[in-house]
Write a protein that holds these residues in place. Sequence first.
Motif, PDB file in Angstrom:
ATOM      1  N   GLN A  71      -4.739   5.191 -10.034  1.00 20.45           N
ATOM      2  CA  GLN A  71      -3.663   5.881 -10.727  1.00 20.45           C
ATOM      3  C   GLN A  71      -3.435   5.302 -12.120  1.00 20.45           C
ATOM      4  O   GLN A  71      -3.627   4.102 -12.338  1.00 20.45           O
ATOM      5  CB  GLN A  71      -2.342   5.755  -9.963  1.00 20.45           C
TER       6      GLN A  71
ATOM      7  N   ASP B 202       3.965   1.761  -5.806  1.00 22.48           N
ATOM      8  CA  ASP B 202       3.558   1.857  -7.201  1.00 22.48           C
ATOM      9  C   ASP B 202       4.532   1.023  -8.017  1.00 22.48           C
ATOM     10  O   ASP B 202       5.301   0.226  -7.451  1.00 22.48           O
ATOM     11  CB  ASP B 202       3.530   3.322  -7.668  1.00 22.48           C
TER      12      ASP B 202
ATOM     13  N   SER C  22       2.852   5.986 -11.344  1.00 23.90           N
ATOM     14  CA  SER C  22       3.408   6.545 -10.117  1.00 23.90           C
ATOM     15  C   SER C  22       3.272   8.059 -10.131  1.00 23.90           C
ATOM     16  O   SER C  22       3.179   8.682 -11.202  1.00 23.90           O
ATOM     17  CB  SER C  22       4.879   6.140  -9.984  1.00 23.90           C
TER      18      SER C  22
ATOM     19  N   ASN D   3      -2.443   0.351  -7.494  1.00 31.53           N
ATOM     20  CA  ASN D   3      -3.443   1.376  -7.182  1.00 31.53           C
ATOM     21  C   ASN D   3      -4.168   1.738  -8.477  1.00 31.53           C
ATOM     22  O   ASN D   3      -3.714   2.606  -9.226  1.00 31.53           O
ATOM     23  CB  ASN D   3      -2.765   2.621  -6.598  1.00 31.53           C
TER      24      ASN D   3
ATOM     25  N   VAL E 202       0.836  -1.193   0.000  1.00 32.70           N
ATOM     26  CA  VAL E 202       0.000   0.000   0.000  1.00 32.70           C
ATOM     27  C   VAL E 202       0.878   1.253   0.000  1.00 32.70           C
ATOM     28  O   VAL E 202       1.911   1.304   0.678  1.00 32.70           O
ATOM     29  CB  VAL E 202      -0.958  -0.003   1.207  1.00 32.70           C
TER      30      VAL E 202
ATOM     31  N   ASN F  66     -10.140   2.818  -4.413  1.00 34.11           N
ATOM     32  CA  ASN F  66      -9.977   1.475  -4.991  1.00 34.11           C
ATOM     33  C   ASN F  66      -8.836   0.688  -4.359  1.00 34.11           C
ATOM     34  O   ASN F  66      -8.316  -0.254  -4.964  1.00 34.11           O
ATOM     35  CB  ASN F  66      -9.761   1.536  -6.509  1.00 34.11           C
ATOM     36  N   THR F  67      -8.425   1.083  -3.146  1.00 37.95           N
ATOM     37  CA  THR F  67      -7.386   0.319  -2.451  1.00 37.95           C
ATOM     38  C   THR F  67      -8.000  -0.929  -1.822  1.00 37.95           C
ATOM     39  O   THR F  67      -8.880  -0.838  -0.971  1.00 37.95           O
ATOM     40  CB  THR F  67      -6.723   1.180  -1.357  1.00 37.95           C
TER      41      THR F  67
ATOM     42  N   ASN G 229       1.381  -1.439 -11.055  1.00 32.63           N
ATOM     43  CA  ASN G 229       0.897  -0.434 -10.113  1.00 32.63           C
ATOM     44  C   ASN G 229      -0.425  -0.951  -9.565  1.00 32.63           C
ATOM     45  O   ASN G 229      -1.417  -1.043 -10.292  1.00 32.63           O
ATOM     46  CB  ASN G 229       0.709   0.923 -10.800  1.00 32.63           C
TER      47      ASN G 229
ATOM     48  N   MET H 293      -3.191   6.389   1.180  1.00 38.58           N
ATOM     49  CA  MET H 293      -4.349   5.614   0.761  1.00 38.58           C
ATOM     50  C   MET H 293      -5.023   6.292  -0.423  1.00 38.58           C
ATOM     51  O   MET H 293      -5.150   7.513  -0.458  1.00 38.58           O
ATOM     52  CB  MET H 293      -5.353   5.473   1.907  1.00 38.58           C
ATOM     53  N   LEU H 294      -5.450   5.498  -1.392  1.00 33.90           N
ATOM     54  CA  LEU H 294      -6.115   6.003  -2.577  1.00 33.90           C
ATOM     55  C   LEU H 294      -7.444   5.283  -2.774  1.00 33.90           C
ATOM     56  O   LEU H 294      -7.656   4.196  -2.220  1.00 33.90           O
ATOM     57  CB  LEU H 294      -5.232   5.780  -3.811  1.00 33.90           C
TER      58      LEU H 294
ATOM     59  N   PHE I  74      -8.397  -4.140  -8.454  1.00 35.68           N
ATOM     60  CA  PHE I  74      -7.106  -4.538  -9.018  1.00 35.68           C
ATOM     61  C   PHE I  74      -7.134  -6.013  -9.405  1.00 35.68           C
ATOM     62  O   PHE I  74      -6.686  -6.395 -10.502  1.00 35.68           O
ATOM     63  CB  PHE I  74      -5.978  -4.278  -8.018  1.00 35.68           C
TER      64      PHE I  74
END
Length: 391
Positions: free
Chosen positions: A221, A184, A224, A218, A181, A241-242, A216, A238-239, A247
């Motif tokens: 994104q 990237d 990176s 995340n 977490v 869709n974590t 990546n 934290m972003l 993913f």
Amino acid sequence: MKNALMILGLGLMAFTSYAQQDLFNEPSLVSPEINPDKTVTFRIKAPLAQSVSVSGSLDGDNAFAPITYQMEKGEGGLWTYTTPLLPSELYRYNFSVDSVRTLDPSNSYAIRDVSNLSNIFLVEGGKADMYKVQDVPHGTVAYRWYDSPGNDKKRRMAVYTPNGYENSTEDYPVLYLLHGVGGDEEAWLGSGRAAQIMDNLIAQGKAEPMIVVMTNGNVFQQASPGNGSRGFPKITFMLPNTMDGKFEETFGDVMTFIKNNYRTKDSKAGRAIAGLSMGGFHTANIALNYPDTFDYIGLFSSALGVRMGNVTSTMYENQDEKLKQQMDNGYKLYWMAIGEDDMDMILKGNQDFRTKMDNLGMKYEFVGTKGGHTWNNWRDYLTIFAQRLFK
């Protein structure tokens, strides 16, 4: 003629002062200095400072723990600190000058982990020799953009190809290597030293030549921070869709790109997947949801059992049934490792997952090590795991 020389001289002075920017402002201090006895001395000149400290992984038994040492002020405002003997390892550190975190101005080598920049140095003569650039044949690292229809965007991954790939016609096995977490597609190449580890293992005949794909994880994104169309956003831990299943759901886009653009062994026996922390969580769930796809699975301090709020995803449903199917399909290696000082939540999640596997009679290898949720553990785990693949 005299006027011309004067103009030229003034021009050179201006060039030196402005055009060259920091070129001629190189610090004369040596910091860090790795001494013959493997102690390390740090130096920074701060004559007006009241307090200066150095923090980081400066303890061989607790690498990457938040350890801080006060530096001693000497003549001319030069602050110094010398560590005890440090075992061979890659270390990171930063200074604090009157409570303001700063990099070492005498050390040009720095690395980003999430949003924090830290200086690094390497103590040779042991396991860290695996992390340094040796005089061996080198592979190639490329940053590749791929279509991800599942995320409705183009995204970036890093791909390591072993020495000789470009000039051969043979097919290569693939290791998909996932970050934690806040990381990237650059994390395993920077803090993880994956390219150096693979170069050295392959050159020593300890690992098979393989392609390593560093994604990546995340999916919010494209790439990176600073390398996507969002420009230079504030970097956050934290972003969106974590660990919400997106993913895992769209991982097929990654595999499709690799299959279509690289010479790979397109078989279960030619595929491995591994990851650290969040990447270990992703690894376990990808292996469950892409049945009969990977013969080698590696979980490094996996964030098993961690849930981000009230997440609901088909990727995380019916785990027992999927584990049973995975066992029935067969695989060559399911490898798990974690440090004894890791976070309680992580330790419990791993134990609960192993209990599920034990109840099914599912075979795996478990390695317990010292230390915690740290890059020095994860580099070790990659070094061990890579030697077990595709044999």
